[in-house]
Design a protein around this motif. Sequence first.
Motif, PDB file in Angstrom:
ATOM      1  N   TRP A  32       0.864  -1.359  -0.029  1.00  0.00           N
ATOM      2  CA  TRP A  32       0.126  -0.072  -0.134  1.00  0.00           C
ATOM      3  C   TRP A  32       0.953   1.264   0.087  1.00  0.00           C
ATOM      4  CZ3 TRP A  32      -3.914  -1.224   4.556  1.00  0.00           C
ATOM      5  CH2 TRP A  32      -4.628  -2.511   4.139  1.00  0.00           C
ATOM      6  N   ALA A  33       1.904   1.187   0.988  1.00  0.00           N
ATOM      7  CA  ALA A  33       2.868   2.271   0.836  1.00  0.00           C
ATOM      8  C   ALA A  33       3.504   2.734  -0.356  1.00  0.00           C
ATOM      9  CB  ALA A  33       4.084   2.086   2.180  1.00  0.00           C
ATOM     10  N   LEU A  34       3.749   1.642  -0.892  1.00  0.00           N
ATOM     11  CA  LEU A  34       4.670   1.525  -2.550  1.00  0.00           C
ATOM     12  C   LEU A  34       3.660   2.181  -3.302  1.00  0.00           C
ATOM     13  CD1 LEU A  34       6.419  -1.824  -2.658  1.00  0.00           C
ATOM     14  CD2 LEU A  34       7.500   0.373  -2.933  1.00  0.00           C
ATOM     15  N   ALA A  35       2.364   1.888  -3.198  1.00  0.00           N
ATOM     16  CA  ALA A  35       1.315   2.537  -4.338  1.00  0.00           C
ATOM     17  C   ALA A  35       1.102   3.980  -3.988  1.00  0.00           C
ATOM     18  CB  ALA A  35      -0.103   1.681  -4.155  1.00  0.00           C
ATOM     19  N   GLY A  99      -9.439  -5.815   4.800  1.00  0.00           N
ATOM     20  CA  GLY A  99      -9.052  -4.558   5.244  1.00  0.00           C
ATOM     21  C   GLY A  99      -8.199  -3.762   4.240  1.00  0.00           C
ATOM     22  N   GLY A 100      -8.410  -3.953   3.092  1.00  0.00           N
ATOM     23  CA  GLY A 100      -7.684  -3.173   1.822  1.00  0.00           C
ATOM     24  C   GLY A 100      -6.966  -4.209   1.022  1.00  0.00           C
ATOM     25  N   ALA A 101      -7.090  -3.548  -0.289  1.00  0.00           N
ATOM     26  CA  ALA A 101      -6.132  -4.380  -1.457  1.00  0.00           C
ATOM     27  C   ALA A 101      -5.876  -3.546  -2.361  1.00  0.00           C
ATOM     28  CB  ALA A 101      -7.159  -5.564  -1.790  1.00  0.00           C
ATOM     29  N   GLU A 118      -8.365   4.457  -8.249  1.00  0.00           N
ATOM     30  CA  GLU A 118      -9.519   3.413  -8.132  1.00  0.00           C
ATOM     31  C   GLU A 118      -9.044   2.013  -7.887  1.00  0.00           C
ATOM     32  OE1 GLU A 118     -13.131   3.807  -8.274  1.00  0.00           O
ATOM     33  OE2 GLU A 118     -12.486   5.758  -8.084  1.00  0.00           O
ATOM     34  N   GLN A 119      -7.818   1.694  -8.296  1.00  0.00           N
ATOM     35  CA  GLN A 119      -7.191   0.343  -7.970  1.00  0.00           C
ATOM     36  C   GLN A 119      -6.625   0.532  -6.679  1.00  0.00           C
ATOM     37  OE1 GLN A 119      -4.474   0.012 -11.548  1.00  0.00           O
ATOM     38  NE2 GLN A 119      -6.262   0.148 -13.029  1.00  0.00           N
ATOM     39  N   MET A 120      -6.414   1.340  -5.855  1.00  0.00           N
ATOM     40  CA  MET A 120      -5.954   1.532  -4.576  1.00  0.00           C
ATOM     41  C   MET A 120      -6.929   1.546  -3.546  1.00  0.00           C
ATOM     42  SD  MET A 120      -2.994   4.134  -5.805  1.00  0.00           S
ATOM     43  CE  MET A 120      -2.621   4.672  -4.152  1.00  0.00           C
ATOM     44  N   ASP A 121      -7.601   0.448  -3.295  1.00  0.00           N
ATOM     45  CA  ASP A 121      -8.502   0.183  -2.393  1.00  0.00           C
ATOM     46  C   ASP A 121      -8.293  -0.431  -1.030  1.00  0.00           C
ATOM     47  OD1 ASP A 121     -11.337   0.368  -1.622  1.00  0.00           O
ATOM     48  OD2 ASP A 121     -12.025  -1.608  -2.675  1.00  0.00           O
ATOM     49  N   ASN A 122      -7.818   0.827  -0.658  1.00  0.00           N
ATOM     50  CA  ASN A 122      -7.266   0.552   0.962  1.00  0.00           C
ATOM     51  C   ASN A 122      -7.352   1.885   1.705  1.00  0.00           C
ATOM     52  OD1 ASN A 122      -4.656   1.572   1.018  1.00  0.00           O
ATOM     53  ND2 ASN A 122      -4.468   0.465  -0.801  1.00  0.00           N
ATOM     54  N   PRO A 123      -7.418   2.081   2.990  1.00  0.00           N
ATOM     55  CA  PRO A 123      -7.350   3.232   3.628  1.00  0.00           C
ATOM     56  C   PRO A 123      -6.256   3.916   4.192  1.00  0.00           C
ATOM     57  CG  PRO A 123      -7.460   1.296   5.598  1.00  0.00           C
ATOM     58  CD  PRO A 123      -7.470   0.982   4.016  1.00  0.00           C
ATOM     59  N   LEU A 124      -4.892   3.620   3.679  1.00  0.00           N
ATOM     60  CA  LEU A 124      -3.806   4.255   3.743  1.00  0.00           C
ATOM     61  C   LEU A 124      -3.891   5.431   3.022  1.00  0.00           C
ATOM     62  CD1 LEU A 124      -1.105   4.627   5.109  1.00  0.00           C
ATOM     63  CD2 LEU A 124      -0.210   3.035   3.300  1.00  0.00           C
ATOM     64  N   VAL A 125      -3.624   6.709   3.430  1.00  0.00           N
ATOM     65  CA  VAL A 125      -3.646   7.929   2.582  1.00  0.00           C
ATOM     66  C   VAL A 125      -2.370   8.568   2.676  1.00  0.00           C
ATOM     67  CG1 VAL A 125      -6.159   7.739   2.530  1.00  0.00           C
ATOM     68  CG2 VAL A 125      -5.033   9.188   4.460  1.00  0.00           C
ATOM     69  N   SER A 126      -1.682   8.648   3.746  1.00  0.00           N
ATOM     70  CA  SER A 126      -0.495   9.356   3.546  1.00  0.00           C
ATOM     71  C   SER A 126       0.636   8.773   4.175  1.00  0.00           C
ATOM     72  CB  SER A 126      -0.654  10.774   4.413  1.00  0.00           C
ATOM     73  OG  SER A 126       0.443  11.632   4.329  1.00  0.00           O
ATOM     74  N   VAL A 127       1.798   8.834   4.017  1.00  0.00           N
ATOM     75  CA  VAL A 127       2.982   8.097   4.319  1.00  0.00           C
ATOM     76  C   VAL A 127       4.296   9.162   4.822  1.00  0.00           C
ATOM     77  CG1 VAL A 127       2.364   5.963   3.551  1.00  0.00           C
ATOM     78  CG2 VAL A 127       4.111   7.314   2.427  1.00  0.00           C
ATOM     79  N   ALA A 128       4.878   8.683   5.775  1.00  0.00           N
ATOM     80  CA  ALA A 128       6.169   9.299   5.983  1.00  0.00           C
ATOM     81  C   ALA A 128       7.314   8.171   6.641  1.00  0.00           C
ATOM     82  CB  ALA A 128       6.108  10.573   7.083  1.00  0.00           C
ATOM     83  N   LEU A 129       7.943   8.030   5.763  1.00  0.00           N
ATOM     84  CA  LEU A 129       9.140   6.924   5.896  1.00  0.00           C
ATOM     85  C   LEU A 129      10.192   7.284   6.387  1.00  0.00           C
ATOM     86  CD1 LEU A 129       8.435   4.724   2.740  1.00  0.00           C
ATOM     87  CD2 LEU A 129       6.923   5.044   4.952  1.00  0.00           C
ATOM     88  N   THR A 183       7.867  10.964   1.368  1.00  0.00           N
ATOM     89  CA  THR A 183       6.660  11.895   1.769  1.00  0.00           C
ATOM     90  C   THR A 183       5.765  11.899   0.855  1.00  0.00           C
ATOM     91  OG1 THR A 183       8.237  12.995   3.382  1.00  0.00           O
ATOM     92  CG2 THR A 183       6.030  13.906   2.848  1.00  0.00           C
ATOM     93  N   SER A 184       4.541  11.218   1.175  1.00  0.00           N
ATOM     94  CA  SER A 184       3.574  11.115  -0.123  1.00  0.00           C
ATOM     95  C   SER A 184       2.278  11.012   0.482  1.00  0.00           C
ATOM     96  CB  SER A 184       3.766   9.707  -0.788  1.00  0.00           C
ATOM     97  OG  SER A 184       4.938  10.172  -1.626  1.00  0.00           O
ATOM     98  N   THR A 185       1.317  11.793  -0.180  1.00  0.00           N
ATOM     99  CA  THR A 185      -0.212  11.534   0.137  1.00  0.00           C
ATOM    100  C   THR A 185      -1.121  11.355  -1.118  1.00  0.00           C
ATOM    101  OG1 THR A 185       0.231  13.289   2.004  1.00  0.00           O
ATOM    102  CG2 THR A 185      -2.054  12.997   1.091  1.00  0.00           C
ATOM    103  N   ARG A 186      -1.834  10.270  -0.996  1.00  0.00           N
ATOM    104  CA  ARG A 186      -2.786  10.217  -2.074  1.00  0.00           C
ATOM    105  C   ARG A 186      -3.401  11.665  -2.718  1.00  0.00           C
ATOM    106  NH1 ARG A 186      -6.481   5.008  -2.080  1.00  0.00           N
ATOM    107  NH2 ARG A 186      -7.735   6.332  -3.184  1.00  0.00           N
ATOM    108  N   ALA A 187      -3.412  11.463  -3.795  1.00  0.00           N
ATOM    109  CA  ALA A 187      -4.031  12.747  -4.738  1.00  0.00           C
ATOM    110  C   ALA A 187      -5.238  13.193  -4.024  1.00  0.00           C
ATOM    111  CB  ALA A 187      -3.865  12.354  -6.282  1.00  0.00           C
TER     112      ALA A 187
END
Length: 281
Positions: A32-35, A99-101, A118-129, A183-187
């Motif tokens: 999910w984070a990679l996506a 829980g997501g896919a 639309e193909q990113m069907d999961n609740p992870l919306v922002s990451v900080a690695l 550092t990324s957030t879903r559009a």
Amino acid sequence: MVTTLSVASDRNPSHLPPRYEIRRLTLEHIPWALAVVGHSNVFCSPLWAKVYPKDPAGLMYEVSKAGDYLVRHQVLSGMSFGVFDLDYKFKRPESEKTGGALYFDESDPSADSSKILEQMDNPLVSVALAYDQTNPLDMEQMGPILKCLPLFGLLYGILEGLDKRDPSWKATEPRQVLMRNATSTRADYEGEGLMKKLAQFLMREADYLGYRGIQIECAHDAVCKTWLNPPAPFKGELVARFDCKTYEMEDEEAKKEGREGVMVKPFAPSEQVISKVFVHL
């Protein structure tokens, strides 16, 4: 509604609206984070979307595989976090069960930004690695992502050459310096302040754990502004900076052909200013 998976606390609150919570990323979150990272950079970045405009869907799928080591290394550090949408509405019933896919269709090279979202069907919306400086990235294992995005390595090399600090800033043991990378957030979640709140949460968490500083390379104005202006008592320091619009270097291919002095702008047509920032905790 906060769940038991939230890492926020009275000591370090998230300051996010109730529908969001911050969780520590684990191995199950890596795809999910990679996506999120791949989509954000390939389709939305003022740098990467400009310098690699061809076949964005194909590049997105490639990045989501080639970047596995980069994301995995940081997730395993225990210092990588994500924002989850507790009110997320699943698009498919099978996603809700697990829980997501992800439903990437690599056979469709014409997929645009919206279709891939639309193909990113999961609740992870922002990451900080992030990872500890005493456990650095293995450059050999970084090979796939550096091959996929050749300018990625060049960018870091330029900033390193511009970094004139005394080596005393570097860590001599664990839990001194944290290195940020991604550092990324879903559009479809941009503009809600998620990146800033997550960044400030990470600063406070690192400080609590004894870190004295965090380094981050910024390829987006909003990210740079957030890290250069951390909440008190932390202080942001601009270590190095270059402008993609004006940066020039000698063309190595021309040089091999015996044509000396041919200059190119490797990051054109991007006009993004790239910065290395160090936050003193």
